[in-house]
Design an enzyme around this catalytic site. Structure first.
Site, PDB file in Angstrom:
ATOM      1  N   TYR A   1      -2.633  -2.809 -10.679  1.00  0.00           N
ATOM      2  CA  TYR A   1      -2.672  -2.568  -9.233  1.00  0.00           C
ATOM      3  C   TYR A   1      -1.892  -3.659  -8.478  1.00  0.00           C
ATOM      4  O   TYR A   1      -1.090  -3.364  -7.598  1.00  0.00           O
ATOM      5  CB  TYR A   1      -4.126  -2.495  -8.743  1.00  0.00           C
TER       6      TYR A   1
ATOM      7  N   SER B   1       0.795  -1.238   0.000  1.00  0.00           N
ATOM      8  CA  SER B   1       0.000   0.000   0.000  1.00  0.00           C
ATOM      9  C   SER B   1       0.821   1.278   0.000  1.00  0.00           C
ATOM     10  O   SER B   1       0.257   2.359  -0.206  1.00  0.00           O
ATOM     11  CB  SER B   1      -0.907   0.034   1.223  1.00  0.00           C
TER      12      SER B   1
ATOM     13  N   LYS C   1       0.430   3.505  -2.899  1.00  0.00           N
ATOM     14  CA  LYS C   1      -0.806   4.251  -3.172  1.00  0.00           C
ATOM     15  C   LYS C   1      -0.632   5.773  -3.258  1.00  0.00           C
ATOM     16  O   LYS C   1      -1.209   6.401  -4.151  1.00  0.00           O
ATOM     17  CB  LYS C   1      -1.881   3.885  -2.145  1.00  0.00           C
TER      18      LYS C   1
ATOM     19  N   TYR D   1      -4.059   3.469   7.939  1.00  0.00           N
ATOM     20  CA  TYR D   1      -5.251   2.639   8.176  1.00  0.00           C
ATOM     21  C   TYR D   1      -6.119   3.285   9.266  1.00  0.00           C
ATOM     22  O   TYR D   1      -6.221   4.499   9.333  1.00  0.00           O
ATOM     23  CB  TYR D   1      -4.842   1.201   8.554  1.00  0.00           C
TER      24      TYR D   1
ATOM     25  N   VAL E   1       1.017  -3.705   4.130  1.00  0.00           N
ATOM     26  CA  VAL E   1       0.879  -5.010   4.789  1.00  0.00           C
ATOM     27  C   VAL E   1       2.152  -5.845   4.836  1.00  0.00           C
ATOM     28  O   VAL E   1       2.220  -6.807   5.589  1.00  0.00           O
ATOM     29  CB  VAL E   1      -0.203  -5.924   4.162  1.00  0.00           C
TER      30      VAL E   1
HETATM   31  N1  GLU Z   1      -1.820  -5.530  -2.150  1.00  0.00           N
HETATM   32  C1  GLU Z   1      -2.480  -5.352  -0.910  1.00  0.00           C
HETATM   33  C2  GLU Z   1      -3.992  -5.401  -1.110  1.00  0.00           C
HETATM   34  O1  GLU Z   1      -4.468  -4.806  -2.015  1.00  0.00           O
HETATM   35  C3  GLU Z   1      -2.060  -4.036  -0.305  1.00  0.00           C
HETATM   36  C4  GLU Z   1      -2.715  -3.806   1.004  1.00  0.00           C
HETATM   37  C5  GLU Z   1      -1.928  -2.957   1.958  1.00  0.00           C
HETATM   38  O2  GLU Z   1      -0.705  -2.914   1.953  1.00  0.00           O
HETATM   39  O3  GLU Z   1      -2.629  -2.310   2.751  1.00  0.00           O
HETATM   40  O4  GLU Z   1      -4.706  -6.029  -0.385  1.00  0.00           O
END
Ligand code: GLU
Length: 320
Positions: A190, A65, A68, A242, A260
């Protein structure tokens, strides 16, 4: 030569928080469960390019993430903030990052840091760049890190095979016309962007690029423009950690993003990029050691955005 005070401090934090064994390595992407839970690295890069590092700072892990904010920045550059806001909001959601929900009323994802928002952003990039989308993302993240990054194909495959929840989100977005008809290809991008491999040093350098108003801290190369840099920092400040984002803003007070696989990236505006890597996650999904390290760094050096007049932050400015 005497060690720099920042180096002394990160070694001390590494030693103390390295003993922390709370939290669990993420397993919902099967390949991630193979991570060594004991890995722990801390890296910092000043806006002028000084590097401080300790522990497992050169161990590669996938960005997840933490990609992002960067894709959000690219979308802002490609479409302008106004247009992007028609597709994705900027409000904290208060729900899990992978919630299958959209904002009531507007039917947009709450923000680009939750999966629905990030997938929408990647689909926007895909609508513009088509097959070149992933290369554009990889190129820009590599420029921010200052070296060519690559993808962990095993993690990519693992998530592509098992990412049913994200697929459900993509279909919800398709239903509301937020992603174009080639949702599946955009979606693949993605998964690939999440599987970009980097180290804590790379991540700290990328954070320093953001702290340095979008210019690489060592080479001075322009990587992101001012508008997108501001947008990335703002969204990281409000939505980057988060369901801990509010508390993080309160306690640490700097823009940040975690993922994550156990990475945390934090930006002290105009001063410093910080990154930690430790795969055990707390109940909110943030790296347990990463959080403790950043909380203590912030309080020791007065890094909080609203500490700007105290002795701590003046202290940091004069040190770098
Ligand atoms: N590739 C993970 C997902 O889309 C990233 C989630 C994350 O790092 O929060 O679930």
């Amino acid at each position: 030569m005497e060690k720099h005070e920042l180096q002394v401090v990160i070694e001390d934090l590494h030693e103390r928080y390295g003993r922390l064994t709370t939290g669990e390595v993420a397993t919902y992407i099967p390949e991630l469960s193979k991570a060594d839970p004991e890995r722990f690295g801390i890296a910092m890069v000043s806006s002028s390019g000084q590097l401080f590092k300790t522990g497992d700072c050169d161990v590669p892990f996938t960005i997840q993430s933490v990609s992002k904010p960067f894709t959000f920045g690219l979308a802002i550059e490609a479409y302008g903030a106004e247009r992007v806001s028609q597709y994705v909001g900027v409000e904290p959601s208060g729900d899990a990052f992978n919630a299958i929900e959209l904002q009531h009323g507007t039917n947009r994802p709450f923000n680009p840091m939750v999966n629905s928002g990030a997938i929408t952003v990647t689909a926007l990039l895909h609508a513009k760049y088509g097959r070149e989308t992933f290369d554009i993302i990889l190129d820009r993240t590599s420029k921010a890190a200052g070296r060519p990054l690559v993808v962990d194909e095993a993690v990519y495959e693992s998530e592509r095979r098992t990412g049913h929840r994200n697929r459900a989100i993509a279909h919800l977005l398709l239903n509301f016309g937020l992603v174009h008809d080639e949702a599946e290809s955009a979606f693949d991008v993605y998964f690939r962007q999440c599987a970009i491999l980097l180290t804590a040093v790379d991540l700290a350098t990328m954070a320093a690029t953001l702290s340095n108003m979008g210019q690489h801290p060592v080479t001075g190369d322009p990587v992101f423009d001012l508008t997108s840099t501001r947008a990335m920092l703002a969204i990281m400040f409000t939505c980057g950690m988060y369901d801990y984002s509010g508390e993080w803003a309160y306690r640490v007070g700097v823009p940040a993003k975690s993922g994550v696989s156990g990475g945390v990236m934090a930006v002290v505006n105009r001063q410093l990029g910080i990154a930690t890597y430790s795969p055990r996650l707390d109940t909110r999904g943030n790296s347990a050691r990463g959080i403790e390290t950043c909380v203590e760094l912030a309080s020791r050096f007065g890094l909080h955005a609203f500490d700007c007049l105290n002795v701590g932050s003046s202290f940091l400015t004069t040190m770098l």
